[in-house]
Design a protein around this motif. Structure first.
Motif, PDB file in Angstrom:
ATOM      1  N   ARG A   1       0.821  -1.214   0.000  1.00  0.00           N
ATOM      2  CA  ARG A   1       0.000   0.000   0.000  1.00  0.00           C
ATOM      3  C   ARG A   1       0.852   1.260   0.000  1.00  0.00           C
ATOM      4  NH1 ARG A   1      -4.788  -0.987   4.375  1.00  0.00           N
ATOM      5  NH2 ARG A   1      -5.140   1.212   3.926  1.00  0.00           N
ATOM      6  N   LEU A   2       1.979   1.218   0.703  1.00  0.00           N
ATOM      7  CA  LEU A   2       2.873   2.375   0.728  1.00  0.00           C
ATOM      8  C   LEU A   2       3.524   2.623  -0.623  1.00  0.00           C
ATOM      9  CD1 LEU A   2       4.593   1.974   4.212  1.00  0.00           C
ATOM     10  CD2 LEU A   2       3.016   3.777   3.509  1.00  0.00           C
ATOM     11  N   ASN A   3       3.521   1.587  -1.471  1.00  0.00           N
ATOM     12  CA  ASN A   3       4.067   1.718  -2.826  1.00  0.00           C
ATOM     13  C   ASN A   3       2.947   1.812  -3.859  1.00  0.00           C
ATOM     14  OD1 ASN A   3       7.187   1.371  -2.737  1.00  0.00           O
ATOM     15  ND2 ASN A   3       6.404  -0.165  -1.302  1.00  0.00           N
ATOM     16  N   ASN A   4       1.812   2.381  -3.410  1.00  0.00           N
ATOM     17  CA  ASN A   4       0.654   2.672  -4.272  1.00  0.00           C
ATOM     18  C   ASN A   4      -0.045   1.418  -4.788  1.00  0.00           C
ATOM     19  OD1 ASN A   4       1.059   5.534  -4.130  1.00  0.00           O
ATOM     20  ND2 ASN A   4       2.718   5.317  -5.621  1.00  0.00           N
ATOM     21  N   GLY A   5       0.111   0.303  -4.083  1.00  0.00           N
ATOM     22  CA  GLY A   5      -0.627  -0.900  -4.437  1.00  0.00           C
ATOM     23  C   GLY A   5      -1.947  -0.959  -3.681  1.00  0.00           C
ATOM     24  N   THR A   6      -2.754  -1.964  -3.996  1.00  0.00           N
ATOM     25  CA  THR A   6      -4.067  -2.082  -3.355  1.00  0.00           C
ATOM     26  C   THR A   6      -3.998  -2.837  -2.042  1.00  0.00           C
ATOM     27  OG1 THR A   6      -4.521  -4.070  -4.661  1.00  0.00           O
ATOM     28  CG2 THR A   6      -5.300  -1.966  -5.537  1.00  0.00           C
ATOM     29  N   GLY A   7      -2.985  -3.663  -1.860  1.00  0.00           N
ATOM     30  CA  GLY A   7      -2.851  -4.375  -0.598  1.00  0.00           C
ATOM     31  C   GLY A   7      -3.825  -5.523  -0.455  1.00  0.00           C
ATOM     32  N   ARG A   8      -3.979  -5.971   0.775  1.00  0.00           N
ATOM     33  CA  ARG A   8      -4.765  -7.171   1.089  1.00  0.00           C
ATOM     34  C   ARG A   8      -6.248  -6.836   1.202  1.00  0.00           C
ATOM     35  NH1 ARG A   8      -3.782 -10.465   6.759  1.00  0.00           N
ATOM     36  NH2 ARG A   8      -4.974 -12.366   6.293  1.00  0.00           N
ATOM     37  N   PHE A   9      -7.077  -7.704   0.636  1.00  0.00           N
ATOM     38  CA  PHE A   9      -8.527  -7.521   0.709  1.00  0.00           C
ATOM     39  C   PHE A   9      -9.106  -8.391   1.824  1.00  0.00           C
ATOM     40  CE2 PHE A   9     -12.836  -8.871  -0.466  1.00  0.00           C
ATOM     41  CZ  PHE A   9     -13.456  -7.634  -0.525  1.00  0.00           C
ATOM     42  N   LYS A  10      -9.925  -7.776   2.673  1.00  0.00           N
ATOM     43  CA  LYS A  10     -10.588  -8.507   3.749  1.00  0.00           C
ATOM     44  C   LYS A  10     -12.090  -8.313   3.639  1.00  0.00           C
ATOM     45  CE  LYS A  10      -6.961  -8.355   7.280  1.00  0.00           C
ATOM     46  NZ  LYS A  10      -6.625  -7.941   8.667  1.00  0.00           N
ATOM     47  N   MET A  11     -12.837  -9.405   3.896  1.00  0.00           N
ATOM     48  CA  MET A  11     -14.287  -9.316   3.818  1.00  0.00           C
ATOM     49  C   MET A  11     -14.935  -9.112   5.196  1.00  0.00           C
ATOM     50  SD  MET A  11     -15.313 -12.143   0.914  1.00  0.00           S
ATOM     51  CE  MET A  11     -17.051 -11.699   1.003  1.00  0.00           C
ATOM     52  N   GLY A  12     -14.387  -9.704   6.216  1.00  0.00           N
ATOM     53  CA  GLY A  12     -15.032  -9.674   7.520  1.00  0.00           C
ATOM     54  C   GLY A  12     -14.605  -8.504   8.391  1.00  0.00           C
ATOM     55  N   VAL A  13     -15.246  -8.402   9.557  1.00  0.00           N
ATOM     56  CA  VAL A  13     -14.976  -7.334  10.514  1.00  0.00           C
ATOM     57  C   VAL A  13     -14.366  -7.888  11.794  1.00  0.00           C
ATOM     58  CG1 VAL A  13     -16.028  -5.513  11.930  1.00  0.00           C
ATOM     59  CG2 VAL A  13     -16.840  -5.900   9.596  1.00  0.00           C
ATOM     60  N   GLU A  14     -14.896  -9.005  12.259  1.00  0.00           N
ATOM     61  CA  GLU A  14     -14.454  -9.561  13.533  1.00  0.00           C
ATOM     62  C   GLU A  14     -13.092 -10.259  13.420  1.00  0.00           C
ATOM     63  OE1 GLU A  14     -17.623 -10.947  16.405  1.00  0.00           O
ATOM     64  OE2 GLU A  14     -18.495 -11.601  14.497  1.00  0.00           O
ATOM     65  N   ASN A  15     -12.506 -10.504  14.599  1.00  0.00           N
ATOM     66  CA  ASN A  15     -11.277 -11.293  14.739  1.00  0.00           C
ATOM     67  C   ASN A  15     -10.089 -10.704  13.983  1.00  0.00           C
ATOM     68  OD1 ASN A  15     -12.804 -13.255  16.231  1.00  0.00           O
ATOM     69  ND2 ASN A  15     -13.588 -14.028  14.282  1.00  0.00           N
ATOM     70  N   GLN A  16     -10.028  -9.386  13.930  1.00  0.00           N
ATOM     71  CA  GLN A  16      -8.853  -8.711  13.383  1.00  0.00           C
ATOM     72  C   GLN A  16      -7.995  -8.238  14.562  1.00  0.00           C
ATOM     73  OE1 GLN A  16      -9.367  -5.922  10.137  1.00  0.00           O
ATOM     74  NE2 GLN A  16     -11.331  -6.816   9.550  1.00  0.00           N
ATOM     75  N   LEU A  17      -6.711  -8.585  14.542  1.00  0.00           N
ATOM     76  CA  LEU A  17      -5.829  -8.320  15.676  1.00  0.00           C
ATOM     77  C   LEU A  17      -4.787  -7.246  15.371  1.00  0.00           C
ATOM     78  CD1 LEU A  17      -5.181 -11.981  16.936  1.00  0.00           C
ATOM     79  CD2 LEU A  17      -7.039 -10.416  17.534  1.00  0.00           C
ATOM     80  N   TYR A  18      -5.111  -6.343  14.478  1.00  0.00           N
ATOM     81  CA  TYR A  18      -4.203  -5.271  14.074  1.00  0.00           C
ATOM     82  C   TYR A  18      -4.286  -4.142  15.112  1.00  0.00           C
ATOM     83  CZ  TYR A  18      -1.850  -2.253  10.566  1.00  0.00           C
ATOM     84  OH  TYR A  18      -0.965  -1.451   9.882  1.00  0.00           O
ATOM     85  N   VAL A  19      -3.143  -3.791  15.722  1.00  0.00           N
ATOM     86  CA  VAL A  19      -3.126  -2.790  16.801  1.00  0.00           C
ATOM     87  C   VAL A  19      -1.974  -1.812  16.613  1.00  0.00           C
ATOM     88  CG1 VAL A  19      -2.761  -2.428  19.280  1.00  0.00           C
ATOM     89  CG2 VAL A  19      -4.250  -4.275  18.497  1.00  0.00           C
TER      90      VAL A  19
END
Length: 261
Positions: free
Chosen positions: A65-83
């Motif tokens: 994403r920092l290199n202007n890419g689209t990055g990872r696609f996620k469908m759900g909302v729960e159980n994400q551990l990004y902090v």
């Protein structure tokens, strides 16, 4: 006094550099299947009192994403551990990515640590025991002053050293340090966020549960699914399958914010 100055000197030196701490993360999303354990490596990147905790795929995605890419696609909302953490300001924030938007969810629960005198060696580090309550769970942590960082995996921080191991009393979630790397980039790609609270988080989760393929219908004129034999399936069948899957993952890390669909 000399000991204090020495410790502060180490802390200042360490925080002026970049470190990555790799944790083996194990978790059980289905409380009805206690033997079904998910395992993956997650990374705590630390630089100048700022840190990001995420899995390896999210870290790679942020780099893209920092290199202007689209990055990872996620469908759900729960159980994400990004902090994300700001240790100097004692600010802790979960980042929830949903339908192309990064949502910022502040963690306002105070971590009141009860530090024990009990010690043991974990890996190469002399570690000390501490306990706290978070998310409706009781947690036992082991930290080491040999790594003088007041941080740890996920939302956990505030101890007089790095957390090398932490586990909840139900043995549903555990984080164990397995590697220390020096000099890695932090890849902070999620700065443009929409701030939400737990109520809005539940609204997003329920929206996904009610129509898990909403983003597909917006992206294409028609969406079709086929069974293993190649026969076209009605989308309502796939919706029910996805909803059943969401209902099975009924053991979130924040039990006090569990959503009863």
């Amino acid at each position: 006094m000399k000991l204090i100055i020495f410790f502060l000197g180490i802390s200042t030196f360490c925080f002026s550099q970049k470190f990555s701490f790799i944790y083996e993360t194990k978790y059980k999303l289905n409380s009805e299947k206690p033997d079904e354990v998910n395992s993956e490596k997650m990374i705590l990147d630390l630089k100048n009192n700022m840190s990001i905790f995420r899995d390896s795929l999210d870290r790679k995605s942020d780099s893209v994403r920092l290199n202007n890419g689209t990055g990872r696609f996620k469908m759900g909302v729960e159980n994400q551990l990004y902090v994300k953490k700001n240790l100097a300001q004692k600010r802790i924030e979960k980042v929830i990515t949903y339908l192309g938007t990064d949502y910022l969810l502040p963690v306002e629960d105070a971590l009141n640590w009860n530090i024990s005198s009990e010690q043991k060696v974990i890996g190469n580090y002399q570690s000390q025991k501490a306990e706290t309550i978070y998310g409706g769970r009781t947690w036992t942590a082991w930290f080491t002053t040999e790594l003088p960082f007041s941080d740890g995996p996920y939302i956990f921080s505030g101890l007089p050293g790095l957390i090398v191991s932490i586990q909840d009393s139900n043995n549903d979630y555990s984080f164990n340090l397995i590697e220390v790397q020096k000099g890695n980039n932090i890849f902070d790609a999620r700065k443009k966020t929409v701030k939400i609270d737990w109520k809005k988080y539940e609204t997003l989760a329920r929206s996904y549960f009610n129509d898990p393929f909403d983003i597909l219908s917006k992206g294409w004129k028609t969406v079709t699914f086929t069974d293993p034999k190649g026969k076209t399936m009605d989308i309502s069948v796939k919706v029910k399958e996805m909803q059943h899957h969401i209902l099975q993952e009924n053991n979130p890390i924040e039990l006090d914010h569990k959503i009863n669909y």
